[in-house]
Design a protein around this motif. Structure first.
Motif, PDB file in Angstrom:
ATOM      1  N   SER A   7      75.785 -57.835  78.871  1.00 46.08           N
ATOM      2  CA  SER A   7      74.790 -56.831  78.490  1.00 46.08           C
ATOM      3  C   SER A   7      74.694 -56.701  76.975  1.00 46.08           C
ATOM      4  O   SER A   7      73.603 -56.489  76.418  1.00 46.08           O
ATOM      5  CB  SER A   7      75.153 -55.483  79.108  1.00 46.08           C
ATOM      6  N   SER A  11      71.354 -57.277  74.522  1.00 50.83           N
ATOM      7  CA  SER A  11      70.947 -56.365  73.453  1.00 50.83           C
ATOM      8  C   SER A  11      70.952 -57.075  72.107  1.00 50.83           C
ATOM      9  O   SER A  11      70.099 -56.798  71.246  1.00 50.83           O
ATOM     10  CB  SER A  11      71.877 -55.152  73.409  1.00 50.83           C
ATOM     11  N   VAL A  52      63.930 -55.133  74.884  1.00 49.10           N
ATOM     12  CA  VAL A  52      65.059 -56.008  75.229  1.00 49.10           C
ATOM     13  C   VAL A  52      66.383 -55.283  75.003  1.00 49.10           C
ATOM     14  O   VAL A  52      67.315 -55.372  75.816  1.00 49.10           O
ATOM     15  CB  VAL A  52      65.003 -57.309  74.402  1.00 49.10           C
ATOM     16  N   THR A  55      66.870 -52.848  77.749  1.00 49.58           N
ATOM     17  CA  THR A  55      67.227 -53.567  78.976  1.00 49.58           C
ATOM     18  C   THR A  55      68.707 -53.912  78.993  1.00 49.58           C
ATOM     19  O   THR A  55      69.387 -53.783  80.019  1.00 49.58           O
ATOM     20  CB  THR A  55      66.383 -54.847  79.106  1.00 49.58           C
ATOM     21  N   ARG A  58      70.631 -50.793  79.843  1.00 51.53           N
ATOM     22  CA  ARG A  58      70.502 -50.447  81.253  1.00 51.53           C
ATOM     23  C   ARG A  58      71.329 -51.377  82.132  1.00 51.53           C
ATOM     24  O   ARG A  58      71.894 -50.944  83.149  1.00 51.53           O
ATOM     25  CB  ARG A  58      69.037 -50.492  81.670  1.00 51.53           C
ATOM     26  N   LEU A 117      62.926 -60.642  77.324  1.00 55.20           N
ATOM     27  CA  LEU A 117      62.700 -59.555  78.268  1.00 55.20           C
ATOM     28  C   LEU A 117      62.463 -60.079  79.680  1.00 55.20           C
ATOM     29  O   LEU A 117      63.048 -59.582  80.655  1.00 55.20           O
ATOM     30  CB  LEU A 117      61.510 -58.712  77.804  1.00 55.20           C
ATOM     31  N   THR A 121      65.065 -59.578  82.880  1.00 56.24           N
ATOM     32  CA  THR A 121      64.595 -58.911  84.101  1.00 56.24           C
ATOM     33  C   THR A 121      64.761 -59.807  85.319  1.00 56.24           C
ATOM     34  O   THR A 121      65.268 -59.381  86.370  1.00 56.24           O
ATOM     35  CB  THR A 121      63.124 -58.504  83.945  1.00 56.24           C
ATOM     36  N   TYR A 124      68.459 -60.119  86.233  1.00 54.47           N
ATOM     37  CA  TYR A 124      69.024 -58.944  86.900  1.00 54.47           C
ATOM     38  C   TYR A 124      68.678 -58.945  88.380  1.00 54.47           C
ATOM     39  O   TYR A 124      69.551 -58.718  89.238  1.00 54.47           O
ATOM     40  CB  TYR A 124      68.505 -57.671  86.249  1.00 54.47           C
TER      41      TYR A 124
END
Length: 372
Positions: A7, A11, A52, A55, A58, A117, A121, A124
């Motif tokens: 993660s 970032s 991004v 995301t 998250r 991005l 997505t 994930y």
């Protein structure tokens, strides 16, 4: 000390794109007249970079393992490389054509952010889908293990009870209590075998064998004696082998019990088995293919239940084990029929009530599989 995780890498991609965008558009403000254009461009590529970063945060808040987070990060990196590579290829084409390149860095920053991005997505959801599939496989293994464990232990316990009941019967004179215990133990053993066969069929663990549907139906009907308010009629051939397992008994039992339960008082239940290869396969308006055997259960009751008549029964995905009476039995029948390669079809009976037709693959004597 915190560990650098996937993660954080996601970032970091966003931070890198954002820093590059700020530096690039910051230099533009001093090089062009007016700051509106560079600021608008920064809002676009910088906004994507911020998305991004969010995301990545998250993803960190989700309950993902380090391995899963790094898989998402690899997806994000791959998306960045693909997007930037595709844009770079267009620039190469323009250079080859001799066209001038006008401010290529801005669209490249947009492509990099969008690739990061989109990749994060997609990664994930790929990780989540894989985790759900893994949990489903684990659940199936657990259910299969419990099924076989209960089958083994309960069979042993009931066999012991039966043995002691035989000993009691031999030692007692004129006392039928031991005989009742032995009979109930036999009934429990039969029920375990049938339930185990149902579980194996639903879980996909069942080995196909030749089961005589006609003989199975006779056995079920023998335990359903005509009562004051129920008349059961049978039209069965001498033999009707199908490719299934002992769970076929549950198919017959649930259809007959459903007809008796929902047919009302003084109901007449008619049970027939049709073999497609026989000449009477079209009797009673039931069409059966040459490679199929049909079980027909109909009554002169009130007709199809509302859930089946309006089609919601087939659209509803609740488990066949839901405690909703006859509909639950029909769900089990439909599930087993599908597991055996057959089908369940509801309809209106010429008797005035409901008709259910289960078709199963025919298993003639020359087919593979063992007789049960």
């Amino acid at each position: 000390m915190s560990t650098f995780r996937g993660s954080h890498a996601v970032s970091a991609l966003g931070v890198g794109t954002l820093v590059a965008a700020v530096i690039h558009h910051g230099t533009e403000i001093g090089a062009v007249s007016g700051a509106a254009g560079p600021l608008l461009a920064l809002a676009l590529d910088g906004g994507i970079a911020v998305a991004v970063i969010v995301t990545g945060r998250r993803i960190a808040a989700r309950d993902l393992s380090p391995t899963e987070e790094w898989r998402v990060a690899r997806w994000a990196a791959a998306g960045t490389v693909l997007a930037v590579g595709a844009f770079a290829a267009t620039l190469a084409v323009r250079v080859a054509e001799g066209r001038p390149l006008v401010e290529p860095l801005f669209p490249m920053l947009v492509a990099a952010g969008a690739g990061s991005l989109g990749g994060a997505t997609a990664g994930y959801y790929a990780v989540r889908q894989a985790a759900e599939a893994r949990r489903a496989r684990d659940a199936v293994r657990a259910v299969s293990f419990v099924n076989h464990l209960l089958r083994h232990d309960l069979r042993n316990d009931l066999s012991t009870i039966h043995g002691y009941a035989d000993l009691l019967a031999a030692e007692s004179d004129g006392d039928d209590h031991a005989a009742v215990v032995a009979a109930k133990a036999d009934e429990g053993l039969d029920r375990i075998e049938a339930t185990s066969a149902v579980a194996d069929a639903i879980l996909g663990d069942a080995d196909s064998s030749r089961v005589d549907l006609a003989e199975t139906t006779r056995g079920v009907l023998a335990s359903v004696a005509d009562g004051e308010s129920t008349t059961v009629e049978a039209d069965l051939p001498e033999a009707a082998p199908v490719a299934a397992n002992d769970g076929v008994r549950s198919v017959v039992h649930n259809l007959v019990e459903n007809a008796i339960e929902h047919g009302g008082r003084d109901v007449t239940v008619r049970v027939a088995v049709r073999v497609g290869a026989d000449g009477d396969a079209l009797a009673d308006g039931v069409a059966v293919a040459d490679d199929e055997v049909a079980l027909v259960v109909e009554d002169d009751g009130s007709g199809l239940p509302p859930e089946i008549r309006d089609g919601s029964f087939f659209a509803d995905d609740r488990s066949a084990a839901d405690p909703d009476g006859g509909v639950s039995g029909l769900r089990l029948v439909a599930t087993l029929a599908e597991a055996y390669g057959g089908s369940l079809a509801p309809g209106e009976s010429p008797l005035g009530g409901a008709r259910f037709v289960v078709t199963l693959p025919h298993a003639p004597a020359g087919s593979t599989g063992s007789d049960t």
